[in-house]
Write an enzyme that holds these catalytic residues in place. Structure first.
Site, short mmCIF file in Angstrom:
data_model
loop_
_atom_site.label_atom_id
_atom_site.label_comp_id
_atom_site.label_asym_id
_atom_site.label_seq_id
_atom_site.Cartn_x
_atom_site.Cartn_y
_atom_site.Cartn_z
N CYS A 36 10.17 3.85 6.31
CA CYS A 36 10.45 3.24 6.15
C CYS A 36 11.38 2.44 7.14
O CYS A 36 12.39 1.35 7.31
CB CYS A 36 10.58 2.49 5.00
SG CYS A 36 9.25 2.96 3.89
N1 CO8 Z 1 -3.90 -5.17 -9.54
C1 CO8 Z 1 -4.37 -5.14 -10.73
N2 CO8 Z 1 -3.24 -4.32 -12.04
C2 CO8 Z 1 -2.52 -3.31 -11.62
C3 CO8 Z 1 -2.89 -3.47 -10.10
C4 CO8 Z 1 -3.99 -4.33 -9.47
N3 CO8 Z 1 -3.59 -3.56 -8.27
N4 CO8 Z 1 -2.00 -2.16 -9.60
C5 CO8 Z 1 -1.69 -1.92 -11.21
N5 CO8 Z 1 -1.98 -2.43 -11.53
C6 CO8 Z 1 -1.71 -2.46 -13.48
C7 CO8 Z 1 -1.60 -0.74 -13.78
O1 CO8 Z 1 -2.32 -0.15 -13.88
C8 CO8 Z 1 -1.20 -0.70 -15.38
O2 CO8 Z 1 -1.10 -1.48 -16.02
P1 CO8 Z 1 -0.76 -0.93 -17.55
O3 CO8 Z 1 0.32 -1.41 -17.73
O4 CO8 Z 1 -1.67 -1.12 -18.51
O5 CO8 Z 1 -0.76 0.64 -17.20
C9 CO8 Z 1 0.66 -2.27 -14.61
O6 CO8 Z 1 -0.69 -2.95 -13.98
C10 CO8 Z 1 1.35 -1.77 -14.17
O7 CO8 Z 1 1.45 -0.83 -12.69
P2 CO8 Z 1 2.53 -0.33 -12.07
O8 CO8 Z 1 3.30 0.21 -13.30
O9 CO8 Z 1 2.43 0.38 -10.70
O10 CO8 Z 1 3.42 -1.73 -11.61
P3 CO8 Z 1 4.68 -1.78 -11.25
O11 CO8 Z 1 5.59 -2.99 -11.48
O12 CO8 Z 1 5.63 -0.70 -11.18
O13 CO8 Z 1 4.15 -2.33 -9.60
C11 CO8 Z 1 4.69 -1.85 -7.36
C12 CO8 Z 1 4.16 -1.41 -8.58
C13 CO8 Z 1 4.26 -3.22 -6.71
C14 CO8 Z 1 3.37 -0.68 -6.18
C15 CO8 Z 1 6.39 -1.19 -7.65
O14 CO8 Z 1 6.32 -0.47 -8.13
C16 CO8 Z 1 7.16 -1.06 -6.16
O15 CO8 Z 1 6.06 -1.84 -5.37
N6 CO8 Z 1 6.89 -0.17 -6.22
C17 CO8 Z 1 8.00 0.31 -4.74
C18 CO8 Z 1 7.35 0.65 -4.20
C19 CO8 Z 1 8.04 1.15 -2.66
O16 CO8 Z 1 8.86 0.59 -2.44
N7 CO8 Z 1 7.10 1.82 -1.87
C20 CO8 Z 1 8.01 1.68 -0.65
C21 CO8 Z 1 6.93 1.70 0.15
S1 CO8 Z 1 6.80 2.86 1.29
C22 CO8 Z 1 7.20 2.11 2.80
O17 CO8 Z 1 7.88 0.97 2.64
C23 CO8 Z 1 6.95 2.29 4.02
C24 CO8 Z 1 5.95 3.69 4.41
C25 CO8 Z 1 5.36 4.01 5.26
C26 CO8 Z 1 4.48 3.01 5.92
C27 CO8 Z 1 2.91 3.02 4.38
C28 CO8 Z 1 1.91 2.30 5.25
C29 CO8 Z 1 0.28 2.70 5.30
#
Ligand code: CO8
Length: 374
Positions: free
Chosen positions: A157
């Protein structure tokens, strides 16, 4: 505080195709239904877990993403494949990533009023390069007719901000007059489109930036780099095991752990305070206060992360103008996000206005630059 080094040009290239949340969700849900049908007895016996449906409304609310650009749409939505189909090019032909990089680079050079003769080095920095060698940067250097040198660097990132740090240092030390830093983020081959937690996160794009001395700058919109600051802190919470040793590991190249995966909620909780603290410290090191900053070009991984970081920094919600968001259109583009925001939203600032460019994510890695409009 003044080093007389500027960002003098920025260029953005986007692929022709887009993928909306709705398209992705429709295909994922078909995949989940097929999977559940195929494994119905194991699921009934409790040996396997059924796959739940994804939802476009969840994706938009949880991340701020509505759509993303995709380099090659073919194959992604096909439930029999669920991977982009990118034809392998001959070794004699330009590589996909070099082609993406050059398209953004030409736009950045045009914005900076620079020709190949003005540039001494090319850095290609991204989350992945499509091969180990020759470096994509050297291919780009060759294609653009630039003399000097080029190299690739990977910092997930923070590849883009860390590359600008290197460009700044190279110009400051006098080893280069002008550096072209390019981020061809071809993320889609590393997205696991069969994984509900991450199938929506990434998009493809290329951005490029020109860094040079203020005395050679003739650009209309230049930003003096006042200070740079980087931080890394080891974490397994965002990980991909894909790499060259795979050939010797005798593991399935399409196994889940060869793709991007993360503990998203933990990443969110851990990275936001680290990023806010890093930025505050960087500003105080530079004798600036948070309220002197006119624009925050923040990493684009999740809208709620940016809102929280701004809240921690400003103790209020920033306006759309102060902290622009491009996630709705681009999704997370690995290291490119903050520079897409910079590319789109910098021309309206006035001379003397301060801004912060900051990336945060895998590694963990955080990279920031404090800039002032010339
Ligand atoms: N549809 C419906 N429901 C879903 C889905 C979906 N697709 N996915 C998860 N849920 C559900 C879960 O099962 C969960 O249900 P329950 O409460 O019943 O257990 C509920 O939704 C909540 O799940 P989460 O707690 O996981 O949801 P969040 O509100 O935390 O959102 C995110 C998930 C969007 C992934 C969020 O946590 C996030 O963005 N976190 C930060 C991520 C971040 O910054 N990551 C860095 C990424 S790395 C980067 O940027 C570069 C890496 C290198 C590149 C890679 C290229 C491929």
């Amino acid at each position: 505080m003044s080093h007389d080094i500027v960002i003098s040009g920025t260029g953005l290239w986007v692929p022709n195709s887009t993928l909306t949340n709705e398209e992705l969700v429709e295909s994922y849900n078909q995949h989940a239904d097929l999977y559940n049908e195929e494994h119905s007895s194991d699921i009934a016996a409790g040996v396997k877990e059924a796959k739940a449906h994804s939802s476009a409304a969840f994706i938009e609310k949880a991340s701020g993403i509505k759509s993303r650009y995709i380099y090659q749409k073919d194959g992604v939505l096909d439930t029999a494949r669920m991977r982009p189909s990118i034809p392998r090019r001959n070794d004699e032909d330009i590589s996909d990533q070099a082609e993406m990089a050059i398209k953004a680079a030409r736009r950045a050079m045009e914005a900076a009023n620079k020709t190949a003769d003005d540039i001494d080095a090319v850095i290609v920095a991204c989350a992945y390069t499509q091969r180990s060698y020759p470096a994509i940067a050297i291919e780009v250097q060759h294609q653009l007719g630039i003399e000097g040198f080029g190299f690739d660097m990977l910092v997930a990132c923070s590849a883009a901000t860390f590359a600008l740090h290197r460009a700044f240092e190279m110009v400051k030390s006098g080893t280069c007059r002008c550096v072209l830093a390019i981020n061809p983020e071809l993320t889609s081959p590393q997205v696991n489109y069969k994984d509900r937690d991450s199938h929506f996160i990434f998009g493809d794009v290329a951005v490029a930036t020109v860094v040079e001395k203020v005395e050679t700058c003739t650009a209309k919109h230049a930003f003096e780099i006042l200070s740079i600051k980087a931080l890394t802190q080891y974490s397994n919470n965002i990980r991909s095991n894909f790499g060259y040793v795979l050939n010797a590991n005798d593991t399935d190249p399409l196994a889940k752990d060869q793709y991007f995966s993360q503990k998203g909620r933990t990443v969110f909780k851990e990275v936001c305070p680290i990023a806010a603290e890093h930025i505050s410290q960087h500003l105080s090191d530079t004798d600036l206060t948070n309220d002197q900053i006119s624009r925050w070009w923040l990493h684009q991984a999740n809208i709620n992360m940016n809102t929280l970081i701004c809240k921690l920094l400003l103790d209020r919600q920033p306006s759309k103008e102060e902290a622009p968001i491009v996630l709705d259109e681009f999704a997370n583009t690995a290291s490119a996000g903050s520079l897409i925001a910079f590319n789109r939203f910098h021309q309206d600032l006035s001379s003397g206005d301060y801004g912060v460019i900051c990336s945060f994510g895998a590694g963990y890695s955080i990279g920031s630059l404090i800039v002032r409009k010339v």
